[in-house]
Scaffold this motif. Sequence first.
Motif, mmCIF file in Angstrom:
data_model
loop_
_atom_site.group_PDB
_atom_site.id
_atom_site.type_symbol
_atom_site.label_atom_id
_atom_site.label_comp_id
_atom_site.label_asym_id
_atom_site.label_seq_id
_atom_site.Cartn_x
_atom_site.Cartn_y
_atom_site.Cartn_z
ATOM 1 N N HIS A 1 2.107 9.756 4.196
ATOM 2 C CA HIS A 1 2.385 8.316 4.058
ATOM 3 C C HIS A 1 3.476 8.156 2.998
ATOM 4 O O HIS A 1 3.170 8.057 1.796
ATOM 5 C CB HIS A 1 1.142 7.551 3.601
ATOM 6 N N LEU B 1 -1.308 -7.999 5.135
ATOM 7 C CA LEU B 1 -1.424 -6.874 6.075
ATOM 8 C C LEU B 1 -2.090 -7.268 7.382
ATOM 9 O O LEU B 1 -2.234 -6.426 8.281
ATOM 10 C CB LEU B 1 -2.220 -5.722 5.434
ATOM 11 N N HIS C 1 4.210 -4.543 -1.219
ATOM 12 C CA HIS C 1 5.496 -3.863 -1.002
ATOM 13 C C HIS C 1 6.602 -4.850 -0.612
ATOM 14 O O HIS C 1 6.372 -5.852 0.069
ATOM 15 C CB HIS C 1 5.367 -2.848 0.134
ATOM 16 N N GLU D 1 -0.196 -1.849 -0.824
ATOM 17 C CA GLU D 1 0.684 -1.899 0.350
ATOM 18 C C GLU D 1 1.094 -3.337 0.661
ATOM 19 O O GLU D 1 2.230 -3.595 1.065
ATOM 20 C CB GLU D 1 0.010 -1.262 1.571
ATOM 21 N N GLU E 1 3.889 4.579 7.998
ATOM 22 C CA GLU E 1 4.321 3.587 7.017
ATOM 23 C C GLU E 1 3.280 2.481 6.863
ATOM 24 O O GLU E 1 2.164 2.601 7.347
ATOM 25 C CB GLU E 1 5.687 3.036 7.419
ATOM 26 N N THR E 2 3.638 1.408 6.184
ATOM 27 C CA THR E 2 2.751 0.268 6.052
ATOM 28 C C THR E 2 3.143 -0.790 7.096
ATOM 29 O O THR E 2 3.947 -0.517 7.999
ATOM 30 C CB THR E 2 2.767 -0.291 4.621
ATOM 31 N N CYS F 1 5.176 5.589 2.297
ATOM 32 C CA CYS F 1 5.073 4.274 1.651
ATOM 33 C C CYS F 1 4.082 4.274 0.497
ATOM 34 O O CYS F 1 4.075 3.350 -0.326
ATOM 35 C CB CYS F 1 4.676 3.214 2.669
ATOM 36 N N GLN F 2 3.235 5.300 0.408
ATOM 37 C CA GLN F 2 2.219 5.347 -0.647
ATOM 38 C C GLN F 2 2.636 6.193 -1.857
ATOM 39 O O GLN F 2 1.893 6.265 -2.833
ATOM 40 C CB GLN F 2 0.906 5.905 -0.080
ATOM 41 N N VAL G 1 9.571 -0.003 -0.694
ATOM 42 C CA VAL G 1 9.315 0.943 0.403
ATOM 43 C C VAL G 1 10.402 2.014 0.448
ATOM 44 O O VAL G 1 10.127 3.208 0.625
ATOM 45 C CB VAL G 1 9.207 0.209 1.754
ATOM 46 N N TRP H 1 -4.749 -0.924 0.108
ATOM 47 C CA TRP H 1 -4.345 -2.107 0.881
ATOM 48 C C TRP H 1 -3.714 -3.180 -0.002
ATOM 49 O O TRP H 1 -2.665 -3.727 0.354
ATOM 50 C CB TRP H 1 -5.530 -2.653 1.677
#
Length: 445
Positions: free
Chosen positions: A65, A159, A95, A92, A123-124, A67-68, A100, A89
């Motif tokens: 991941h 999200l 972001h 994310e 990704e997210t 994005c993390q 990102v 969460w």
Amino acid sequence: MGSLLIKNAQIVTMNAQEEIINGDILIRDSRIEAVGPALDETPADRVINASGRTVIPGFVQTHVHLCQTLFRGKGDDLELMDWLKKRIWPLEASHDEESVYYSAMLGIGELLQSGTTTIVDMETVHHTESAFRAIAQSGIRALSGKVMMDKGSEVPLALQENTAASIQESVDLLEKWHMYDSGRIQYAFSPRFVVSCTEELLKEVQKLSVHYNVHVHTHASENRGEIAIVEQETGMRNVIYLDHLSLANERLILAHCIWLDEEEKRIIREKGVHVSHCPGSNLKLASGIADVPELLDAGSSVSLGADGAPCNNNLDMFNEMRLAALIQKPIHGPTSMNARTVFRMATIGGARAVGMGHEIGSIEAGKRADLVMLNLNHFHTFPSYDVDPVSRIVYSATRADVETTIVDGRIVMENGMMKTIDKTTVLREADASIKRLLKKTTIMH
């Protein structure tokens, strides 16, 4: 890109015979033209003397991941569902495009410096285009996709997706990025896991995967609590439910698969589903230990991944190889996961999982030039006399031993120096990004 000749190397080929030879590798543009002893120097634009060095296929990580990466150190000492709901969460959801991008660049820099040349990345929900830009600029090979989440409890508002919008955004990204740069970047539909996806979304993903002939990358059977939710909602266990939706096939990459029953193991084996084993993450989140020896003995496809930086906390394939071997030995005996088995999972096994076994994962004429040069001339890797090089790599080597990384014939790191990423800028902007995100979100403790 021209031609490059690597001379006098110890070459761990991972070809069908898994030969280890002393010789040369000729690369022309993005492909390996020849492998063998004493190749002629005359056709090469550049010659690298690799005496005393070991060249291996680039590692293929089948679950990360990017994005993390910014969240490293922000999700320590929690089990999966708390880790997601209390930390990951909310982070994310905070972001933005810039965060990102720098999260991806931070992760890619670590991956390339530790010998990983191909990733399967999730990704997210938003700003996935930024991650694709980072992948494109850095030179790493990747299958990536935006995460899809159209249901679930305790999911931050940012999200929560509309089903149709999630699907449309995924298709738009696919049509823009899939097969970018002669296939160096490919798209993979990435529904997060059954817990956060409606049946309508998963059915549409199945149809689109067939239509576009692309992979589906998701999580399954990582945690007993997750399995209980899926059974309560669907009346089926994870893999059985995915098979019920016709998703269980050779295009499906499932991260984790720790808690499988016999029927799920049968489906994985018979349908050609690929399992991504993430031992570091599984241990840190206290999720459990996947029965990898049984899956391999049955002929199933199992490869390796580091997962994300906040549940590992690094993206280092050397760490994953060593853990993958060691954690099985107290359970299944000392020979259950030998060095060759684990190295195979990290290279050609990962290549086959992403449908590129004919292109990457081994050092052979005609294949893409995804290579890593190691310097094993150190206290921790000696003596070298009469020791299997693969044993030295799996049990003794570290990411600090990676000297040069080549992807698609392009040198992206040489002598430890990044060629495609400005390290100073990425480190500075990564810190600025996480500082900004923490100001606008609340994570639970």
